[in-house]
Design a protein around this motif. Sequence first.
Motif, mmCIF file in Angstrom:
data_model
loop_
_atom_site.group_PDB
_atom_site.id
_atom_site.type_symbol
_atom_site.label_atom_id
_atom_site.label_comp_id
_atom_site.label_asym_id
_atom_site.label_seq_id
_atom_site.Cartn_x
_atom_site.Cartn_y
_atom_site.Cartn_z
ATOM 1 N N PRO A 306 0.817 -1.211 0.000
ATOM 2 C CA PRO A 306 0.000 0.000 0.000
ATOM 3 C C PRO A 306 0.855 1.268 0.000
ATOM 4 C CG PRO A 306 -0.007 -1.019 2.194
ATOM 5 C CD PRO A 306 0.710 -1.958 1.276
ATOM 6 N N LEU A 307 2.138 1.157 0.310
ATOM 7 C CA LEU A 307 2.973 2.354 0.393
ATOM 8 C C LEU A 307 3.890 2.524 -0.812
ATOM 9 C CD1 LEU A 307 4.134 2.071 4.136
ATOM 10 C CD2 LEU A 307 2.103 3.209 3.228
ATOM 11 N N ALA A 308 3.722 1.657 -1.822
ATOM 12 C CA ALA A 308 4.659 1.681 -2.950
ATOM 13 C C ALA A 308 4.683 3.044 -3.631
ATOM 14 C CB ALA A 308 4.281 0.592 -3.951
ATOM 15 N N SER A 309 5.891 3.532 -3.884
ATOM 16 C CA SER A 309 6.053 4.811 -4.576
ATOM 17 C C SER A 309 6.904 4.581 -5.825
ATOM 18 C CB SER A 309 6.759 5.802 -3.653
ATOM 19 O OG SER A 309 8.065 5.321 -3.371
ATOM 20 N N GLU A 310 7.167 5.623 -6.582
ATOM 21 C CA GLU A 310 8.003 5.479 -7.771
ATOM 22 C C GLU A 310 9.392 4.991 -7.404
ATOM 23 O OE1 GLU A 310 8.257 8.888 -10.408
ATOM 24 O OE2 GLU A 310 6.047 8.900 -10.436
ATOM 25 N N GLU A 311 9.890 5.507 -6.304
ATOM 26 C CA GLU A 311 11.207 5.089 -5.832
ATOM 27 C C GLU A 311 11.251 3.567 -5.672
ATOM 28 O OE1 GLU A 311 12.030 6.609 -1.966
ATOM 29 O OE2 GLU A 311 14.171 6.072 -2.038
ATOM 30 N N CYS A 312 10.141 3.023 -5.182
ATOM 31 C CA CYS A 312 10.106 1.584 -4.886
ATOM 32 C C CYS A 312 10.243 0.733 -6.134
ATOM 33 C CB CYS A 312 8.809 1.219 -4.175
ATOM 34 S SG CYS A 312 8.560 2.115 -2.636
ATOM 35 N N THR A 313 9.601 1.149 -7.227
ATOM 36 C CA THR A 313 9.679 0.340 -8.438
ATOM 37 C C THR A 313 10.979 0.606 -9.203
ATOM 38 O OG1 THR A 313 8.217 2.006 -9.391
ATOM 39 C CG2 THR A 313 7.233 -0.119 -8.823
ATOM 40 N N ALA A 314 11.610 1.724 -8.912
ATOM 41 C CA ALA A 314 12.837 2.048 -9.637
ATOM 42 C C ALA A 314 14.080 1.465 -8.968
ATOM 43 C CB ALA A 314 12.977 3.567 -9.772
ATOM 44 N N PHE A 315 14.130 1.493 -7.636
ATOM 45 C CA PHE A 315 15.352 1.064 -6.940
ATOM 46 C C PHE A 315 15.072 -0.028 -5.916
ATOM 47 C CE2 PHE A 315 15.653 5.630 -7.848
ATOM 48 C CZ PHE A 315 16.735 5.624 -8.706
ATOM 49 N N ASP A 316 15.950 -1.010 -5.917
ATOM 50 C CA ASP A 316 15.882 -2.013 -4.850
ATOM 51 C C ASP A 316 16.114 -1.347 -3.502
ATOM 52 O OD1 ASP A 316 15.612 -3.941 -6.666
ATOM 53 O OD2 ASP A 316 17.567 -4.874 -6.358
ATOM 54 N N PRO A 317 15.252 -1.606 -2.540
ATOM 55 C CA PRO A 317 15.553 -1.088 -1.204
ATOM 56 C C PRO A 317 16.699 -1.892 -0.597
ATOM 57 C CG PRO A 317 13.534 -2.391 -1.159
ATOM 58 C CD PRO A 317 13.972 -2.334 -2.582
ATOM 59 N N GLU A 318 17.645 -1.216 0.007
ATOM 60 C CA GLU A 318 18.781 -1.896 0.609
ATOM 61 C C GLU A 318 18.380 -2.488 1.956
ATOM 62 O OE1 GLU A 318 23.023 -0.359 1.875
ATOM 63 O OE2 GLU A 318 22.348 0.458 -0.054
ATOM 64 N N PHE A 319 18.965 -3.621 2.281
ATOM 65 C CA PHE A 319 18.718 -4.230 3.586
ATOM 66 C C PHE A 319 19.560 -3.457 4.595
ATOM 67 C CE2 PHE A 319 19.077 -8.033 6.499
ATOM 68 C CZ PHE A 319 17.718 -8.097 6.775
ATOM 69 N N GLN A 320 18.930 -2.571 5.346
ATOM 70 C CA GLN A 320 19.711 -1.662 6.195
ATOM 71 C C GLN A 320 19.290 -1.718 7.652
ATOM 72 O OE1 GLN A 320 18.575 2.423 5.537
ATOM 73 N NE2 GLN A 320 16.631 1.817 4.639
ATOM 74 N N LEU A 321 20.270 -1.377 8.479
ATOM 75 C CA LEU A 321 20.029 -1.362 9.913
ATOM 76 C C LEU A 321 19.194 -0.131 10.256
ATOM 77 C CD1 LEU A 321 21.155 -3.269 12.094
ATOM 78 C CD2 LEU A 321 22.889 -1.545 12.560
ATOM 79 N N ILE A 322 18.038 -0.309 10.879
ATOM 80 C CA ILE A 322 17.243 0.859 11.240
ATOM 81 C C ILE A 322 17.360 1.182 12.731
ATOM 82 C CG2 ILE A 322 15.603 0.557 9.351
ATOM 83 C CD1 ILE A 322 13.591 -0.469 11.508
ATOM 84 N N GLU A 323 17.713 0.205 13.510
ATOM 85 C CA GLU A 323 18.006 0.445 14.925
ATOM 86 C C GLU A 323 18.789 -0.766 15.408
ATOM 87 O OE1 GLU A 323 13.999 0.925 16.202
ATOM 88 O OE2 GLU A 323 13.588 -1.220 16.167
ATOM 89 N N ASP A 324 19.156 -0.761 16.679
ATOM 90 C CA ASP A 324 19.928 -1.854 17.235
ATOM 91 C C ASP A 324 19.496 -3.216 16.725
ATOM 92 O OD1 ASP A 324 22.048 -1.437 18.730
ATOM 93 O OD2 ASP A 324 21.118 -1.889 20.671
ATOM 94 N N GLU A 325 20.379 -3.936 16.024
ATOM 95 C CA GLU A 325 20.138 -5.325 15.623
ATOM 96 C C GLU A 325 18.924 -5.525 14.729
ATOM 97 O OE1 GLU A 325 20.240 -8.297 18.743
ATOM 98 O OE2 GLU A 325 21.250 -6.863 20.042
ATOM 99 N N HIS A 326 18.310 -4.471 14.249
ATOM 100 C CA HIS A 326 17.056 -4.596 13.508
ATOM 101 C C HIS A 326 17.252 -4.045 12.097
ATOM 102 C CE1 HIS A 326 12.415 -3.662 13.447
ATOM 103 N NE2 HIS A 326 12.791 -4.492 12.512
ATOM 104 N N SER A 327 17.129 -4.930 11.089
ATOM 105 C CA SER A 327 17.344 -4.514 9.707
ATOM 106 C C SER A 327 16.091 -4.690 8.870
ATOM 107 C CB SER A 327 18.461 -5.343 9.071
ATOM 108 O OG SER A 327 19.624 -5.251 9.836
ATOM 109 N N VAL A 328 15.905 -3.790 7.926
ATOM 110 C CA VAL A 328 14.725 -3.822 7.079
ATOM 111 C C VAL A 328 15.117 -3.444 5.655
ATOM 112 C CG1 VAL A 328 12.457 -2.767 6.659
ATOM 113 C CG2 VAL A 328 13.209 -3.176 8.997
#
Lengths: 359, 366
Positions: A306-328
């Motif tokens: 439901p949150l998909a934007s143009e950025e989402c279809t153009a670029f792979d989201p990187e698996f990144q650390l968003i807080e301690d030990e938690h990656s998204v």
Amino acid sequence: MTIESQQLTGADEVEDPILEIKNASVTYDGGDTHVLNDVTFSIERDEIVGVVGESGSGKSMLASAMLDAIPAPGRLSGEILYHPDEDTTIDVLNLSDEELRSYRWADVSMVFQGAMSSFNPTMKVGSHFKDTLRAHDEDVSEGMDFARQLLSDLYLDPERVLDSYPHELSGGMQQRALIALSMLLEPEVLVMDEPTAALDLLMQRSILMLLEDLKEKYEVTMVFITHDLPLVASLADRMAVLYAFELVEAGPRDQIIGQSGHPYTRALLNSTPNIDAPLEDMKPIPGKSPAPVNVPDGCSYADRCPLASEECTAFDPEFQLIEDEHSVACHHWEQARAEIALNFAGADEIGVSKGGDSR
Amino acid sequence: MSRPDATAGTDDSTDSADEPLISLENVEVHFEKEQGLLDLFEEPDVVRAVDGVSLDIQENDVLVLVGESGCGKTTLGKTMIGLQRPTGGSVKYRGRDIWETKAGNTDLSFDEIRSSLQIIHQDPGSSLNPNRRIVEILSEPIRLTHPGVSAGERRERIYSLLERVGMTPAHDFADRYPHQLSGGEKQRVALSRALLMNPDVILADEAISALDVSLRVEMMDLMLDLQDDFNTSFVFVSHDLSNARYFAEHGDGRVGVMYLGNLVEVGPAERLISEPQHPYTEVLRWATPNLALDATEAGEPPMRKIDIPDPINPPSGCRFHTRCPKARTACPKEQPELETHGDRHLVACFRSDEDHEYWDSPEIED
Ligand SMILES: Nc1ncnc2c1ncn2[C@@H]1O[C@H](COP(=O)(O)OP(=O)(O)OP(=O)(O)O)[C@@H](O)[C@H]1O
Ligand code: SF4
Ligand code: SF4
Ligand SMILES: [Mg+2]
């Protein structure tokens, strides 16, 4: 999806990894079919990690990768590193056949999906234990003493079970006997692929409880792989979520349940029948996950998100650390947390007040 | 042995104008285990899969049977729809004994009963012929129920039903073979096939258990929507209390908890889950994962043994006494009857009776 993130990213945050999976990919059809896509994930010594994903998301591929046991003619690339202790590293994909055979039982042992077929129906359960001991040049009588110990740890009557043919035991007993068998050579890591899926819920929960006891007693690290998120949530210290052959989120259990950042994880949480969420808030996830030959560019979840934007279809989201030990792996994880409400009590409240009533 | 005689959940079962669709009275299903030659002179082992169950199903009703593997849910379900012959008691369809009808002793034809009572199985794959396209599989029931309908019309009905169950584009799915469908899609085909018989009751035997948890709500929603459209009753068999709750809460259905061939508690889902009266229902509640963070860890189970006893020689008296954490020495002596405990709620446990000798007997210790 294109493979662009060769650098090690968020998931590699654990302090004392016993197993490291680095950029693991599995392909079939000479590289055309991706069934595991650039997964990087570490397993901490002595933890129980739950890996969840829907049918066909690549769970079994990930499990097999950890043991370098991808079914032929699949091809595994990347690195699998095993650390028997903090200062030793074993490169699993470069082991000799002989070394690999020992690694698969004595270091990292596996309970496969569809356990009932793991036993030879014409052989008594006890013979499976003895054969395994002989095949690895272990002392049989000592080994059988340990087998009896394991069986009674799993609330089974050792003599009766060892003297039975598999079909003479209930499904729950067979499954527990299989877990005992996989623990026979005292592995450091136990990888279980849907170990309880064919059983009724009461037996599943009972086995989970026993696994927790085994883990305490024998200090074994556990990887529990399943489609059943609520089930494994009761056991896991940390959880990882697979979607369309990729890891989309990983972190401590409470963060994944209460503070997940990936829209898919949140949809998954809301889609599961739950014992006390309001019925009208349980919602299926619209659409289907992509087939392995047809993984779209950009974020694989975009056509259902439901949150998909143009950025989402153009670029792979990187698996990144968003807080301690938690990656998204999501461009809009903050928005996901703010806008996709969870339907069960206590969600989104950790750190604020523990187990409050958000209903 | 005592025979519980409560007609569960029907407040007005005495009203004969309002005849139940299906009515079970004291139903028993006992299976004799096959014996080797050497055992010829011994008493055969008897599995008491269902033992003394009485229950009614109304039009547009929802009944969910829960319990662990081996407790007799499937056998009871099959007995309700005439697929399993009871060894004792009676099963009636609109007042006519199903097995008397089969013998030609009533004014109803057995074929009519057969098509009114349908089943969808746990493993949808195994019930669909692998060599036939979906359109052929679904044509069969229409040919049976509406022999006069033309091929074109059949195709039209099939397409619209496929669309109704969410398989679009229908013409694409219609021409596929079962192996070209996912588990969820196969289950939709099995459901469509059952619906095309215009049934009064569909037995869904663990019909969603093989699906990913994330697909279960969708499948249950679909069945419930179709229930409204087609006026069918559902008997839904599940080992999972959260699925039972979801399914039964819709349409004001009931949940029946089974243990070793007996119904031990019957009631409206929400009540049964929030205030379980039978210790075994509490065990099922314990087994149901909860996402609320303060409740995710399961804790110790409220039972003394993990494995269900052998149904060949079930424990005497209350069959749960070998595992029940609250068992006392009165429990193995006689079998508690299923008795009313508030509105539409029935329980078979001595603890529901304040004056029972249970309260004065000592606890059972292993
Ligand atoms: N031998 C094979 N050849 C080609 N593709 C395969 C093979 N085995 C599996 N796949 C594909 O790989 C993908 C991932 O499969 P995998 O078995 O890892 O899924 P899973 O998440 O374990 O699913 P499930 O929950 O159904 O067990 C799927 O699309 C599957 O169809
Ligand atoms: S990256 Fe975009 S499409 Fe993908 S999950 Fe996040 S918001 Fe949705
Ligand atoms: S009758 Fe006794 S053994 Fe049976 S459920 Fe009640 S307390 Fe437990
Ligand atoms: Mg799998």
